[in-house]
Design a protein around this motif. Structure first.
Motif, PDB file in Angstrom:
ATOM      1  N   VAL A  85       0.838  -1.196   0.000  1.00  0.00           N
ATOM      2  CA  VAL A  85       0.000   0.000   0.000  1.00  0.00           C
ATOM      3  C   VAL A  85       0.878   1.254   0.000  1.00  0.00           C
ATOM      4  N   ILE A  86       1.901   1.244   0.848  1.00  0.00           N
ATOM      5  CA  ILE A  86       2.796   2.405   0.933  1.00  0.00           C
ATOM      6  C   ILE A  86       3.542   2.617  -0.382  1.00  0.00           C
ATOM      7  N   ALA A  87       4.065   1.517  -0.969  1.00  0.00           N
ATOM      8  CA  ALA A  87       4.793   1.634  -2.228  1.00  0.00           C
ATOM      9  C   ALA A  87       3.883   2.070  -3.368  1.00  0.00           C
ATOM     10  N   SER A  88       2.645   1.565  -3.385  1.00  0.00           N
ATOM     11  CA  SER A  88       1.702   1.959  -4.433  1.00  0.00           C
ATOM     12  C   SER A  88       1.342   3.436  -4.322  1.00  0.00           C
ATOM     13  N   LEU A  89       1.200   3.913  -3.098  1.00  0.00           N
ATOM     14  CA  LEU A  89       0.920   5.334  -2.904  1.00  0.00           C
ATOM     15  C   LEU A  89       2.098   6.180  -3.375  1.00  0.00           C
ATOM     16  N   ALA A  90       3.322   5.706  -3.136  1.00  0.00           N
ATOM     17  CA  ALA A  90       4.505   6.427  -3.609  1.00  0.00           C
ATOM     18  C   ALA A  90       4.527   6.480  -5.134  1.00  0.00           C
ATOM     19  N   ALA A  91       4.199   5.355  -5.789  1.00  0.00           N
ATOM     20  CA  ALA A  91       4.145   5.335  -7.254  1.00  0.00           C
ATOM     21  C   ALA A  91       3.059   6.282  -7.763  1.00  0.00           C
ATOM     22  N   TRP A  92       1.921   6.303  -7.081  1.00  0.00           N
ATOM     23  CA  TRP A  92       0.821   7.196  -7.473  1.00  0.00           C
ATOM     24  C   TRP A  92       1.258   8.657  -7.370  1.00  0.00           C
ATOM     25  N   LEU A  93       1.952   8.996  -6.310  1.00  0.00           N
ATOM     26  CA  LEU A  93       2.430  10.373  -6.146  1.00  0.00           C
ATOM     27  C   LEU A  93       3.457  10.725  -7.217  1.00  0.00           C
ATOM     28  N   PHE A  94       4.328   9.771  -7.562  1.00  0.00           N
ATOM     29  CA  PHE A  94       5.338  10.025  -8.589  1.00  0.00           C
ATOM     30  C   PHE A  94       4.680  10.330  -9.933  1.00  0.00           C
ATOM     31  N   TYR A  95       3.747   9.475 -10.340  1.00  0.00           N
ATOM     32  CA  TYR A  95       3.097   9.699 -11.631  1.00  0.00           C
ATOM     33  C   TYR A  95       2.193  10.931 -11.600  1.00  0.00           C
ATOM     34  N   GLY A  96       1.609  11.218 -10.441  1.00  0.00           N
ATOM     35  CA  GLY A  96       0.843  12.450 -10.322  1.00  0.00           C
ATOM     36  C   GLY A  96       1.717  13.678 -10.520  1.00  0.00           C
ATOM     37  N   LEU A  97       2.928  13.639  -9.939  1.00  0.00           N
ATOM     38  CA  LEU A  97       3.882  14.736 -10.129  1.00  0.00           C
ATOM     39  C   LEU A  97       4.309  14.840 -11.588  1.00  0.00           C
ATOM     40  N   LEU A  98       4.526  13.691 -12.233  1.00  0.00           N
ATOM     41  CA  LEU A  98       4.925  13.684 -13.637  1.00  0.00           C
ATOM     42  C   LEU A  98       3.857  14.339 -14.508  1.00  0.00           C
ATOM     43  N   LEU A  99       2.602  13.978 -14.284  1.00  0.00           N
ATOM     44  CA  LEU A  99       1.511  14.561 -15.064  1.00  0.00           C
ATOM     45  C   LEU A  99       1.362  16.052 -14.796  1.00  0.00           C
ATOM     46  N   THR A 100       1.590  16.447 -13.555  1.00  0.00           N
ATOM     47  CA  THR A 100       1.519  17.867 -13.210  1.00  0.00           C
ATOM     48  C   THR A 100       2.617  18.654 -13.924  1.00  0.00           C
ATOM     49  N   LEU A 101       3.825  18.096 -13.940  1.00  0.00           N
ATOM     50  CA  LEU A 101       4.934  18.762 -14.630  1.00  0.00           C
ATOM     51  C   LEU A 101       4.655  18.884 -16.116  1.00  0.00           C
TER      52      LEU A 101
END
Length: 283
Positions: free
Chosen positions: A228-244
């Motif tokens: 769960v923790i790792a999946s949330l980290a991946a979600w935040l990473f891709y969310g940041l990528l899309l924001t950029l």
């Protein structure tokens, strides 16, 4: 084994076509026939009561199926003929890896116990017919969506690799035979962006659907699970990528490199965190 060898032969056919400027029709048809066999085997397993998410072997088998399906659709819709040479090798590697680690997965509550899954997961799967709305159907939906998000991110990384190869040749003004097979940079960048957005949406749904069932099955303990923790980290990473991409206009080479990094995070989550640092996930 038949599916693995079929995909391996198709990948070799794609690679041969790229290197020799030969036609890739045989490789494309072999990939489609192998996927049809893959579909049949998966359908038989489900029809006989085997749940493809109760073991690492089963989840990899389903992941490979979804990966190739999405790749073949993308290849046909966008005319990305070279995609097969980049999308099939990771599938073959995963199938070989999981075959080397263990034999075919088994299904049901017995398989859950044999594979070391927690009793809560086994009970949820065994309770398919028990009328529990947070039983196996929710778990199945959660697993399918999560694995399909991995497919989208994996194909995005394949396109990123293609983009970087093409972009490097354009910058160096040194063109190989591969150059003639690869699509335009803008086309690959747009497809990569679309796949990352689709994967992010699917991962969001996977986290939401997992939250609905986890609270019923494991109370508050689910929040400390490694997956769960790792999946949330991946979600935040891709969310940041899309924001950029949307705000700062990051695209092209930057997006390609970040896509490769993001998929490395997904693979680490799937191959390492799930099997070793999670008591509730095998996918």
């Amino acid at each position: 084994m038949a599916v693995t060898l079929g995909y391996l032969a198709a990948a070799g056919g794609y690679a041969w076509a790229l290197g020799s400027l030969a036609r890739d029709a045989a490789a494309r048809w072999l990939a489609r026939v192998t996927w049809a066999v893959h579909t049949g085997l998966l359908a038989v397993a489900v029809a006989t009561g085997h749940v493809p998410f109760l073991s690492p072997q089963g989840s990899v088998f389903f992941l490979g199926w979804g990966w190739v399906l999405n790749g073949l659709v993308l290849e046909s819709l966008l005319g990305l003929r070279a995609l097969g040479a980049f999308m099939l090798p990771p599938v073959v590697a995963l199938l070989v890896l999981v075959a080397a680690v263990g034999g075919p997965g088994r299904a049901g509550a017995v398989a859950a116990a044999d594979e070391g899954l927690p009793a809560a997961s086994a009970a949820a799967v065994a309770g398919v017919g028990g009328g529990d709305p947070f039983g196996a159907p929710w778990i199945w939906l959660h697993a399918i969506i999560a694995l399909l998000s991995y497919c989208a991110f994996g194909l995005a990384s394949a396109l990123a690799a293609m983009y970087l190869l093409q972009e490097r040749q354009l910058r160096s003004k040194v063109f190989s035979r591969l150059y003639r097979h690869l699509p335009a940079l803008e086309e690959m960048d747009r497809a990569c962006w679309w796949l990352i957005g689709s994967g992010f949406a699917l991962l969001t749904l996977a986290l939401a659907s997992g939250t609905l069932s986890a609270g019923q099955l494991w109370d508050d303990r689910w929040a400390s699970d490694g997956k769960v923790i790792a999946s949330l980290a991946a979600w935040l990473f891709y969310g940041l990528l899309l924001t950029l991409r949307a705000v700062a206009g990051w695209r092209g080479r930057r997006l390609a490199y970040l896509s490769l990094v993001g998929f490395a995070v997904i693979l680490f989550n799937y191959l390492v965190v799930g099997p070793h640092w999670s008591t509730r996930h095998v996918f």
